[in-house]
Structure formats: structure tokens, C-alpha cells
Design a protein around this motif. Structure first.
Motif, PDB file in Angstrom:
ATOM      1  N   THR A   1       6.740   0.852   0.758  1.00 30.05           N
ATOM      2  CA  THR A   1       5.137   0.700   0.915  1.00 30.05           C
ATOM      3  C   THR A   1       4.839  -0.152   1.853  1.00 30.05           C
ATOM      4  N   ALA A   2       3.590   0.115   2.385  1.00 34.68           N
ATOM      5  CA  ALA A   2       2.972  -0.366   3.451  1.00 34.68           C
ATOM      6  C   ALA A   2       2.592  -1.742   3.297  1.00 34.68           C
TER       7      ALA A   2
ATOM      8  N   THR B   1       6.034  13.945  10.202  1.00 32.50           N
ATOM      9  CA  THR B   1       7.444  13.537  10.232  1.00 32.50           C
ATOM     10  C   THR B   1       7.727  13.094   9.016  1.00 32.50           C
ATOM     11  N   HIS B   2       9.117  13.322   8.531  1.00 31.44           N
ATOM     12  CA  HIS B   2       9.723  13.124   6.963  1.00 31.44           C
ATOM     13  C   HIS B   2      10.626  11.583   7.303  1.00 31.44           C
ATOM     14  N   GLN B   3      10.496  10.921   6.410  1.00 28.28           N
ATOM     15  CA  GLN B   3      11.156   9.565   6.536  1.00 28.28           C
ATOM     16  C   GLN B   3      12.390   9.829   5.216  1.00 28.28           C
TER      17      GLN B   3
ATOM     18  N   ALA C   1       5.357   7.923  -1.302  1.00 26.51           N
ATOM     19  CA  ALA C   1       5.875   8.426  -2.178  1.00 26.51           C
ATOM     20  C   ALA C   1       6.349  10.030  -1.680  1.00 26.51           C
ATOM     21  N   ARG C   2       5.410  10.638  -0.610  1.00 22.12           N
ATOM     22  CA  ARG C   2       6.054  11.879  -0.160  1.00 22.12           C
ATOM     23  C   ARG C   2       6.893  11.677   1.002  1.00 22.12           C
TER      24      ARG C   2
ATOM     25  N   TRP D   1       0.704  -1.153  -0.114  1.00 22.96           N
ATOM     26  CA  TRP D   1       0.048   0.015  -0.081  1.00 22.96           C
ATOM     27  C   TRP D   1       0.970   1.491  -0.094  1.00 22.96           C
ATOM     28  N   PRO D   2       0.871   2.130  -1.290  1.00 23.21           N
ATOM     29  CA  PRO D   2       1.822   3.225  -1.319  1.00 23.21           C
ATOM     30  C   PRO D   2       1.420   4.185  -0.198  1.00 23.21           C
ATOM     31  N   GLN D   3       0.004   4.285   0.106  1.00 20.60           N
ATOM     32  CA  GLN D   3      -0.761   5.298   1.156  1.00 20.60           C
ATOM     33  C   GLN D   3      -1.514   4.478   2.094  1.00 20.60           C
TER      34      GLN D   3
END
Lengths: 520, 177
Positions: A472-473, A465-467, A449-450, A361-363
Motif C-alpha cells: 500500500t502506498a 505495468t503489473h507488480q 490490490a490489483r 493508501w491502497p489506491q
């Protein structure tokens, strides 16, 4: 040595304020010269005080053998805090200690203290104002037949849904949550056969007694909860004050202080961990009632119905189905009268689920309504996938940390440089501590993606928070409420879990909260 | 130092709550009515709190509180004694001294009353409890019970005598075993 009849009569008349001036003078004279008479006088007046104290805690015919088949267990609570009516907050949270202004703080405390002491010694002025009813309904959420303002006397009441708030003639505030069965024997004695009860007992109601199937609880002015479990055994939870519990069969009296809990069993008992979330407290009832009146239940149902149409929906668990999901947990009331929510109370309690399959899952959006106990130094598991290992990067772990913030961890993800996180995973900023013990909405939105993780508490955006690395989940087999590999327990209730395969916007999360909140 | 104030406050409330029944019973023996005892105890409580810093943690709170209560009763007798039918103050002093000497025994009697009270048949127990509620009008309780006021007082006397004998029997039994 028993004195003569004439002297006894003199004393009795004096005790009841019936003696004439001559009789009081004669009494003085006799007491002055006769030590044995004085002793008898002292003992009779001592009895008068003891009788007044006992009477305060018991004014009705008490024995109810069908209701308490076992030997009663007695619990006595001693107040060690100011009266709830003089304490600004009765929530179990320790009130934040003021940094400065100790003079005014001291003044406030003295004032509160004096009020408390006056209430203690002033006797039950409530009594004057009271009607002949033992208690009056002062609010409620979805309980039929117990309307606001209704007076309760010696009769059984039973309800399967909702919660009711009562004020006894002596001023104790009591909330009873369904499914419940209870009866007042007097303003100071309440039989509870089934249900959960939270009581704020001011000094005016000292001696307030709750009789449960495994015993009775006498309170001397504190805040406490009673939870009658399915086996009929009662758990006593002390939020503030001090409680002395006595087991059946002549067991030792046991003192419970603030924050302690005890399971009463016939002839024995066992320590339990305090569960603040298990009880609806008086201060919560009003806003729940207002929420229900405002049509929140219907709004929530409509929002869920809409969400079910969302093509990206992976899972929506509202736990209303009678077919229980696999796991080990109890069932308690959810946010709405008569609704159901799994409750995790014992070590190892968990619920199994398997959602999302082997897809990536991308999101991802995760959201839940929860009611958490205050646990201190442990993690509370919201959703822990089973396959947390290097072969499956992106496996999801969602929890409340021991710092009382929310965390979303994906296996293999790394934080962007200069992240403020103390550990290696994205954490929310705002503590959930003030909300513990109440229903709260937690949500997190992940976008690989973000490379962002966005946290929301009660519908409000908290932090992003940025990774640096963002897989993908992955979901699959998972547990709610526990993770077998490390101590990740959930203590409390979870009412609704949304797993969505897309990123919700800030506005969508806010609307989800607005539609679902039981409060107004 | 809010923490210390808080602790002190907690300590006081804990001590006061623990010993309040004994202090109340002590005051009750020295004044004509339970309502008078309430009045005095209210003042005593405030003095106890304001002087609590002088009280050492290792001390006997009950004895300290009874000492202060004794002074408060004596000044109450001076102020209110003229309007009320009170015992002579020298007699009150004698009772105070005897009371303090016999407090452990009196405490056991108060504890034993709970047992004896439970043995009273429920209808009479309820009536007794109603008569002993704060601010109860004996006339009303008597009327509700279908007795005359005089008859009700007679009944109260008998109940108290019976309970006192029960308490004495319970303690006598304890000292044998």
C-alpha cells in the motif's frame, strides 16, 4: 591623402546614383590613373556598405539612460541554421533525421537554403510591406490593451498577466510573457525592462536588438530567449544559431552556440543551463489563445472545484495562494494569464510538502500539469517522499526518468515476471520529449490490490505495468523538484498537483486533462 | 548521408553568415548601387552553395567568395552595363584588386564605423539610418526631414565625409597605441 573637392563630389554623386553619364565617364578616367583617388573611392564605398549594415540594426534615437542604468552588454547572434520561416519546426527538438529519401531531403534543404540565402541577400522586402509601425500585435493570451492588429511605435507597454505575440516590421516574431514592461525604439530595437521574451529572427530582421537592464542583445538571425530575472540581470538562451555576448565594462565577446545559455551580469557573466520551458514560443501562443477563448480557464476552475469535494482527495495544490510553501523556487506564470506556478531553475530548487500523513493508501492517483526543460541524462523529480527506506515499504517516488518516460516507484515493490521495464521500476512507454517546453499533463494510477500501475500522458492511457509485490502506498513528508539523496532535480514549472486516495478511471483522467488543458 | 548533408549545410551557412558582410562590401565597391550589389550577391550566394563541395575546409572562404563575386560582377557588367551608368570594366578590375589587397584595413574601417555611428547625435543618426534602409525613397526621407532633395543629398555627403574622417582617426589612434 584626401583628394580634391571636385573628385569627392563626383564620387558622392555616383554613390547616390545622381551622376550623369559624363560624370561617370570622368570618374572612370580618374580612377584608372590615380591610385590615391582609387583608395579614397574604395574607402568611401566601404563606408557606404558598413553604414547600410549598421542602419539595418538601428533606426531610432537610442539612448535611454533611465532604462539602462548600467553599461550595456552586447550580444550578437549569428544564424547558422535555415531561417525559421523555412524550417518546419522551430521547437528546440532536433528534427528527427529522415531514415531514407536523402535525395528529396537534399532537395528540400537546398530549397530552404536558397530561400534563406535569398532572404539574406535580398534585403528587407518586409520593409516594403511594412507600415510605419515598428511592430504589430499578432496574437496574445489574456493581455489587456494590446489587441490583435494593433501597431506599436515608440511607447512603453506594461502588463501583469498573459503573453503577447508581436511581429516586427522586419518580420521577427517575438513573444513576451508577463509580468512585462517593454518599448520598441524602432522595428529593430526593443527595450525589455521586465519579462521573458522568445524571438524567432529571420534573415530579414538581422540586427534585431533587445536592450535589457544589464545590456543589449543584437541578433543576426536565430531563435533565442531573454529572461530578465528578479535582480534585473538578463539570461540569454540560444535555441538555434549562434550568439556572441559581450559583458559590460569592455569584457570579452563570448560566443554561445545552440543549446547554450548565459547569465549577463554587469562586468561579468556565468554559464547557465538552457531552459526551454521558461519561454513561451511563438508557435504556442495561437493554441493558448484559442484555449482561453474557448473557456478553458473556467472549465479548469470548475473541474478543480469538483475535485475539492472528492472525499478521497489528499491534496490539491494549485499554487495560487500568496502564502508560499516552504522551499527554494521561483514563481512564474501558470497555464492561465496571471496565474502562478512554482518554477525550479537552480540546482537544489525544491518545494516541501507533507500530505497523506502516516496513513496507508491502497489506491493512489497522482496528476500534475508540468512544463519541463530538456535536460538529457537526469531524472526530473515530481514527488519524492523523504522516508525511502526498508522500514517504510510503499514510500512513493514519482518522476520523469532519464529515458524521458514517467516512473512510479514504491519502496519494496517488485515487477511481475516478464515485464518489459529496463530497470526495476514501472515506467511509462511513451517519451515526453516532444512535449518538453510545453504544458503537459502527467498522471499515474496505482492499485495495490490489483497490483497495477497505469500511466497517462495528456489524458491518454499509455501503459499498465503489473507488480509482483505491491505495498500500500505511503506519503508523508516529501519534496517536489528534488530529492536530497540522489540527483533528482526538476527543471521547469509545475502548475497543479493532485494527490487522490483512490484510483481514477481512464475516463476521469481524460476529463481532468480535457478540462485543464490551456491549448486548443 | 543526411548527417553529412546537414553538417555541410551548417558549415556553409556559418561561413556565409560570417563573411557575407565582407563579400557584400566587396561587391558594393564594384557596382553603382547597393541594390545592384544585392542582385549580384544573390547570384553569388547560389554559386557559392553549389560549388561549396569544391571549397576545402582549410581554405579562406572570404577570398574564395570574393573571387567568385568578382566573376559575377564582371558578367553582370556585361549584361546590365549598357542600361546602367557603370564604371569601365578595366577600372572595376583595378578596384577589385586593390580591394582584396586592402581587405584587412577595410574590415577594420567597417568595424570602426559602429563606434563612429554611435557618436552621431541621435536625431541625425536616425535620419541617416532611415536614408540607409533598404528600398528607402530619398524623396520621402528628405521631405520628412524638412529638407529639399538636393539639400538632403548635400547633408548625406557631409555625414559620410565626417564618418569617414572619424573612421580614419579611430584607426590612426589604434595604430599608435
Amino acid at each position: 591623402m584626401k583628394p580634391d573637392r571636385e573628385f569627392q563630389t563626383l564620387v558622392e554623386r555616383y554613390v547616390d546614383g545622381q551622376a550623369t553619364a559624363e560624370q561617370v565617364a570622368a570618374l572612370s578616367e580618374r580612377l584608372r590613373r590615380d591610385a590615391a583617388a582609387r583608395q579614397w573611392f574604395i574607402e568611401l564605398l566601404n563606408l557606404d556598405s558598413a553604414l547600410a549594415a549598421v542602419a539595418l540594426g538601428s533606426i531610432a534615437g537610442m539612448d535611454d539612460s533611465d532604462a539602462s542604468p548600467q553599461t550595456p552588454i552586447e550580444i550578437t547572434a549569428a544564424d547558422s541554421t535555415p531561417s525559421p520561416t523555412t524550417t518546419p519546426s522551430t521547437s528546440p527538438a532536433p528534427a528527427p533525421m529522415p531514415e531514407s529519401g536523402s535525395a528529396s531531403t537534399m532537395f528540400f534543404r537546398l530549397l530552404a537554403m536558397a530561400t534563406c540565402v535569398m532572404a539574406l541577400v535580398g534585403g528587407a522586402w518586409w520593409w516594403k510591406a511594412s507600415t510605419s509601425d515598428f511592430a504589430t500585435v499578432r496574437g496574445g493570451v489574456g493581455v489587456e490593451g494590446l489587441a490583435d492588429g494593433r501597431g506599436l511605435r515608440d511607447e512603453w507597454h506594461e502588463f501583469d498577466a498573459g503573453a503577447v505575440e508581436l511581429v516586427t516590421a522586419n518580420g521577427a516574431r517575438v513573444v513576451i510573457e508577463a509580468p512585462a514592461r517593454f518599448r520598441f525604439e524602432s522595428a529593430q530595437r526593443l527595450h525589455l525592462i521586465e519579462g521573458r521574451l522568445a524571438a524567432d529572427v529571420p534573415p530579414t530582421a538581422k540586427g534585431f536588438t533587445v536592450i535589457t537592464p544589464t545590456g543589449k542583445a543584437t541578433d543576426l538571425g536565430t531563435t533565442f530567449g531573454v529572461d530578465i530575472q528578479q535582480q534585473g540581470e538578463a539570461e540569454i538562451h540560444v535555441f538555434e544559431g549562434e550568439v556572441i555576448a559581450q559583458s559590460a565594462g569592455g569584457g570579452q565577446r563570448r560566443s554561445l552556440r545552440d543549446g547554450e545559455a548565459f547569465l549577463l551580469q554587469n562586468g561579468a557573466g556565468a554559464s547557465r543551463r538552457l531552459r526551454t520551458a521558461a519561454f513561451i514560443r511563438p508557435e504556442e501562443v495561437g493554441s493558448m489563445h484559442a484555449g482561453l477563448k474557448a473557456g478553458q480557464h473556467a472549465r479548469s476552475a470548475a473541474a478543480l472545484a469538483k475535485l475539492r469535494q472528492d472525499p478521497a482527495l489528499i491534496a490539491l495544490l494549485d499554487f495560487e495562494s500568496r502564502e508560499l510553501t516552504e522551499g527554494s523556487f521561483g514563481i512564474a506564470q501558470g497555464r492561465w494569464p496571471g496565474s502562478r506556478a512554482p518554477e525550479f531553475a537552480n540546482v537544489g530548487d525544491h518545494m516541501k510538502l507533507d500530505v497523506g500523513g502516516s496513513r496507508e493508501w491502497p489506491q493512489l492517483t497522482l496528476a500534475a500539469w508540468v512544463r519541463l526543460d530538456r535536460l538529457g541524462e537526469t531524472f526530473q523529480s515530481l514527488l519524492h517522499t523523504d522516508d525511502w527506506n526498508e522500514n517504510k515499504p510503499g514510500q512513493v517516488h514519482w518522476m520523469v526518468t532519464r529515458h524521458t518516460t514517467m516512473r512510479l516507484a514504491l519502496f519494496g515493490n517488485t515487477l511481475a515476471p516478464n515485464s518489459e521495464e529496463r530497470e526495476d521500476f514501472p515506467d511509462s512507454r511513451t517519451s515526453v520529449l516532444p512535449e518538453q517546453g510545453r504544458w503537459m499533463h502527467l498522471a499515474v494510477v496505482y492499485d495495490s490490490a490489483r497490483r497495477t500501475v497505469r500511466f497517462y500522458l495528456n489524458g491518454a492511457f499509455d501503459k499498465q505495468t503489473h507488480q509482483a509485490t505491491a505495498h500500500t502506498a505511503r506519503l508523508g513528508a516529501a519534496q517536489i523538484g528534488n530529492w536530497d539523496r540522489q540527483d533528482r532535480k526538476l527543471s521547469g514549472r509545475i502548475d497543479e498537483l493532485v494527490v487522490l486516495g483512490r484510483a481514477m478511471s481512464d475516463e476521469e483522467v481524460r476529463l481532468l486533462f480535457d478540462a485543464g488543458t490551456p491549448y486548443r | 548521408m543526411p548527417n553529412r548533408d546537414e553538417d555541410r549545410h551548417q558549415q556553409f551557412l556559418r561561413a556565409f553568415t560570417t563573411h557575407e558582410p565582407a563579400v557584400r562590401a566587396f561587391v558594393r565597391r564594384l557596382v553603382p548601387s547597393r541594390a545592384d550589389a544585392d542582385d549580384v550577391l544573390q547570384e553569388v550566394a547560389i554559386v557559392l552553395w553549389t560549388k561549396f563541395d569544391e571549397f576545402r575546409d582549410s581554405g579562406d572562404f572570404r577570398a574564395w567568395a570574393c573571387g567568385i563575386a568578382r566573376f559575377k560582377v564582371l558578367s553582370w557588367l556585361r549584361d546590365k552595363g549598357r542600361d546602367r551608368l557603370t564604371l569601365d570594366s578595366d577600372v572595376v578590375e583595378l578596384i577589385a584588386v586593390d580591394s582584396i589587397r586592402h581587405e584587412p584595413h577595410l574590415q577594420r574601417q567597417r568595424d570602426a564605423l559602429e563606434t563612429c555611428f554611435e557618436k552621431v547625435p541621435s536625431a541625425e543618426r536616425e535620419l541617416l539610418a532611415r536614408a540607409y534602409q533598404p528600398d528607402t525613397k530619398i524623396h520621402d526621407v528628405a521631405a520628412n526631414s524638412g529638407r529639399s532633395v538636393g539639400g538632403f543629398y548635400q547633408w548625406l555627403y557631409r555625414m559620410r565625409q565626417m564618418l569617414l574622417e572619424c573612421v580614419q582617426r579611430v584607426l590612426a589612434g589604434e595604430s599608435l597605441s
